[in-house]
Design an enzyme around this catalytic site. Structure first.
Site, short mmCIF file in Angstrom:
data_model
loop_
_atom_site.label_atom_id
_atom_site.label_comp_id
_atom_site.label_asym_id
_atom_site.label_seq_id
_atom_site.Cartn_x
_atom_site.Cartn_y
_atom_site.Cartn_z
N HIS A 292 46.69 13.27 19.03
CA HIS A 292 46.12 14.29 19.93
C HIS A 292 46.49 15.70 19.45
O HIS A 292 47.06 16.50 20.21
CB HIS A 292 46.58 14.07 21.38
N ARG B 101 38.36 12.65 24.51
CA ARG B 101 39.35 11.96 25.34
C ARG B 101 39.26 10.46 25.07
O ARG B 101 38.17 9.93 24.83
CB ARG B 101 39.09 12.21 26.84
P1 NDP Z 1 32.38 22.50 27.28
O1 NDP Z 1 32.42 22.33 28.76
O2 NDP Z 1 32.21 23.86 26.72
O3 NDP Z 1 31.20 21.61 26.67
C1 NDP Z 1 30.91 20.34 27.13
C2 NDP Z 1 29.61 19.86 26.51
O4 NDP Z 1 29.40 18.50 26.91
C3 NDP Z 1 28.40 20.66 26.97
O5 NDP Z 1 27.51 20.86 25.91
C4 NDP Z 1 27.78 19.75 28.03
O6 NDP Z 1 26.37 19.88 28.17
C5 NDP Z 1 28.09 18.39 27.47
N1 NDP Z 1 28.08 17.37 28.53
C6 NDP Z 1 28.90 17.28 29.61
N2 NDP Z 1 28.55 16.24 30.37
C7 NDP Z 1 27.48 15.67 29.77
C8 NDP Z 1 26.66 14.57 30.08
N3 NDP Z 1 26.85 13.84 31.19
N4 NDP Z 1 25.64 14.28 29.27
C9 NDP Z 1 25.41 15.04 28.16
N5 NDP Z 1 26.16 16.10 27.80
C10 NDP Z 1 27.18 16.41 28.60
O7 NDP Z 1 33.70 21.80 26.73
P2 NDP Z 1 34.51 22.15 25.39
O8 NDP Z 1 33.55 22.13 24.26
O9 NDP Z 1 35.35 23.36 25.57
O10 NDP Z 1 35.51 20.90 25.30
C11 NDP Z 1 35.02 19.58 25.17
C12 NDP Z 1 36.15 18.57 25.31
O11 NDP Z 1 36.96 18.55 24.15
C13 NDP Z 1 37.16 18.85 26.42
O12 NDP Z 1 36.65 18.48 27.68
C14 NDP Z 1 38.34 18.02 26.00
O13 NDP Z 1 38.25 16.73 26.57
C15 NDP Z 1 38.19 17.91 24.48
N6 NDP Z 1 39.30 18.58 23.79
C16 NDP Z 1 40.11 17.83 22.96
C17 NDP Z 1 41.14 18.44 22.26
C18 NDP Z 1 41.98 17.66 21.29
O14 NDP Z 1 42.94 18.20 20.74
N7 NDP Z 1 41.66 16.42 21.01
C19 NDP Z 1 41.42 19.88 22.41
C20 NDP Z 1 40.52 20.56 23.29
C21 NDP Z 1 39.50 19.92 23.96
P3 NDP Z 1 25.70 21.24 28.72
O15 NDP Z 1 26.01 22.29 27.69
O16 NDP Z 1 24.25 20.92 28.76
O17 NDP Z 1 26.33 21.51 30.05
#
Ligand code: NDP
Length: 316
Positions: free
Chosen positions: A279, A231
C-alpha cells in the site's frame, strides 16, 4: 484563528504539526489520542476542523462547532467506519499534487513492467537464462483505467505521450485528449473487452466493491494483466487467483488488500504471477497535503465552500 484537531490513530503527528506550524502559524493544532494522558483535544467547542484517518467512531459528532472533516487520504472509505458522522458537516477528500504524481509514477512503472514482460525476464535472470521475447509495440498496447478522477485521469493523460492506446471507464463521460472515454455500467464489459493492461483507480463504494470478479476478469482478453492500486475490496481474491491459475490473466500487481498488512500465508505473497507492494502506490505527504488543507481552511474562513467535498450518497 482556527483550531485543528488531528486524529490518525497509529500515525506520527509531528510532521503534521510542523507542516501546519510552517504554513498556518496562527492556527491551533491539537492531537487526539485514545490515551487520556496524551490526548490534547481539550475544549471540544474550540475545534473548528478535523484532519482524520480512520476516525474514532462517534467522536466527531461530539465536536459542536466542527466546520469540516478533512480526510488524510484520497479514498474516503475509512470515514464510513464511523456510523455517526456529524450531519451537515462537509467531508473533504484529499487532492494533493504529490499524491497524484506518486500514483502516476506507480501506474506508469507497472504498465511498462507488464507491457515489456519484465516479470518474465526477472524469473529467467534468477535461473541465469539468457533469453528474449519478441518486443511489443506500445502503439498496439491497450491500457484501460477504471476510474478517471484526480488519480486515474492524471495517470491516463501521462500514458498518452508514451504512445499506449489508453481508455478509461467512469460514471460520467470524460474528455481527456488521447483517452477513449467509456462511461456507465453498460459500457464496463466493452471497456474490459478491449483492455490488455487494466489499472483500477476507483473509490471503494457499495457500487464498486468486488468489481474485479470472475465475470469481469473473464471479459478481459486472454493474457491480460491487472494492476490494483485502489482498494483491496475491489478484488474478489479467489476469482483473481483462479483467473491467474487458469492462465487467462497473465499477471497482477496488487498494492492494496482486504486485510492490511497482507496476512502471512496469503496466497498472493507466493503466487508466481503476483507482485505485491505494501500500500505504497502513493503515500500522503504532510507538507504538500497541508497546502491543500490550508487552502480549504482559508476558503472556508472567507465564507466559501471547501473544494472536493464527498457526496454522502455516492460515497466518494
Ligand atoms: P476521484 O473521486 O477523483 O475519482 C474517482 C473516479 O471513479 C471518478 O472518475 C468516478 O467517476 C469513478 N467512479 C466512481 N464510482 C464509479 C462507478 N460506480 N462506476 C464508474 N465509475 C465510478 O478519486 P481519486 O482519483 O482521487 O482516487 C481514487 C482512489 O484511489 C481512492 O478512492 C483510493 O481508494 C485510491 N487510492 C489509493 C492509494 C494507494 O496508495 N494505493 C493512494 C490514494 C488513493 P466520475 O468522474 O464520473 O464521477
Amino acid at each position: 484563528m482556527p483550531t485543528i484537531l488531528y486524529m490518525a490513530p497509529g500515525d506520527k503527528p509531528e510532521p503534521w504539526r510542523d507542516a501546519f506550524r510552517a504554513q498556518m502559524p496562527e492556527a491551533g493544532f491539537r492531537v487526539w489520542s485514545a490515551d487520556p494522558a496524551t490526548d490534547e483535544t481539550g475544549d471540544k467547542a474550540a475545534i473548528d476542523y478535523a484532519v482524520v484517518w480512520k476516525p474514532e467512531p462517534g467522536f466527531l459528532k461530539t465536536l459542536p462547532n466542527l466546520k469540516a472533516v478533512f480526510s488524510m487520504g484520497a479514498g474516503v472509505d475509512h470515514l464510513w467506519n464511523d456510523p455517526e458522522l456529524p450531519d451537515g458537516v462537509p467531508l473533504v477528500r484529499l487532492v494533493d499534487r504529490c499524491l497524484t504524481q506518486g500514483m502516476s509514477e506507480y501506474v506508469i512503472y507497472w504498465v511498462i513492467h507488464h507491457h515489456r514482460k519484465m516479470g518474465v525476464y526477472a524469473g529467467w535472470a534468477a535461473e541465469h537464462r539468457w533469453k528474449r521475447l519478441r518486443q511489443a509495440d506500445a502503439e498496439q498496447r491497450r491500457v484501460g483505467i477504471l476510474g478517471l478522477g484526480e488519480l486515474g485521469g492524471d495517470a491516463a493523460a501521462k500514458l498518452v505521450p508514451l504512445h499506449y492506446k489508453v481508455a478509461g471507464w467512469a460514471r460520467t463521460r470524460k474528455d481527456i485528449p488521447g483517452v477513449e472515454s467509456f462511461f456507465g455500467r453498460d459500457r464496463l464489459i466493452p471497456f474490459l473487452n478491449r483492455t490488455e493492461i487494466l489499472v483500477c483507480l476507483l473509490p471503494l463504494t457499495p457500487d464498486t466493491r468486488g468489481i474485479l470478479n470472475a465475470e469481469t476478469l473473464a471479459a478481459l482478453p486472454e493474457g491480460a494483466c491487472v494492476i490494483n492500486c485502489a482498494r483491496g475490496g475491489h478484488v474478489v481474491d479467489a476469482d483473481l487467483i483462479a483467473a491467474l491459475d487458469s492462465g487467462h490473466i497473465a499477471g497482477a500487481t496488487l498494492d492494496v488488500f482486504h486485510e492490511e498488512p497482507l496476512p502471512a500465508g496469503h496466497p498472493f505473497w507466493s503466487h508466481p504471477k503476483v507482485n505485491v507492494t505494501p500500500h505504497m502506490a502513493s503515500l500522503t505527504m504532510p507538507d504538500s497535503s497541508t497546502e491543500w488543507y490550508v487552502e480549504n481552511i482559508n476558503r472556508m474562513e472567507r465564507g466559501l465552500p471547501p473544494l472536493n467535498t464527498v457526496d454522502r450518497t455516492t460515497r466518494y
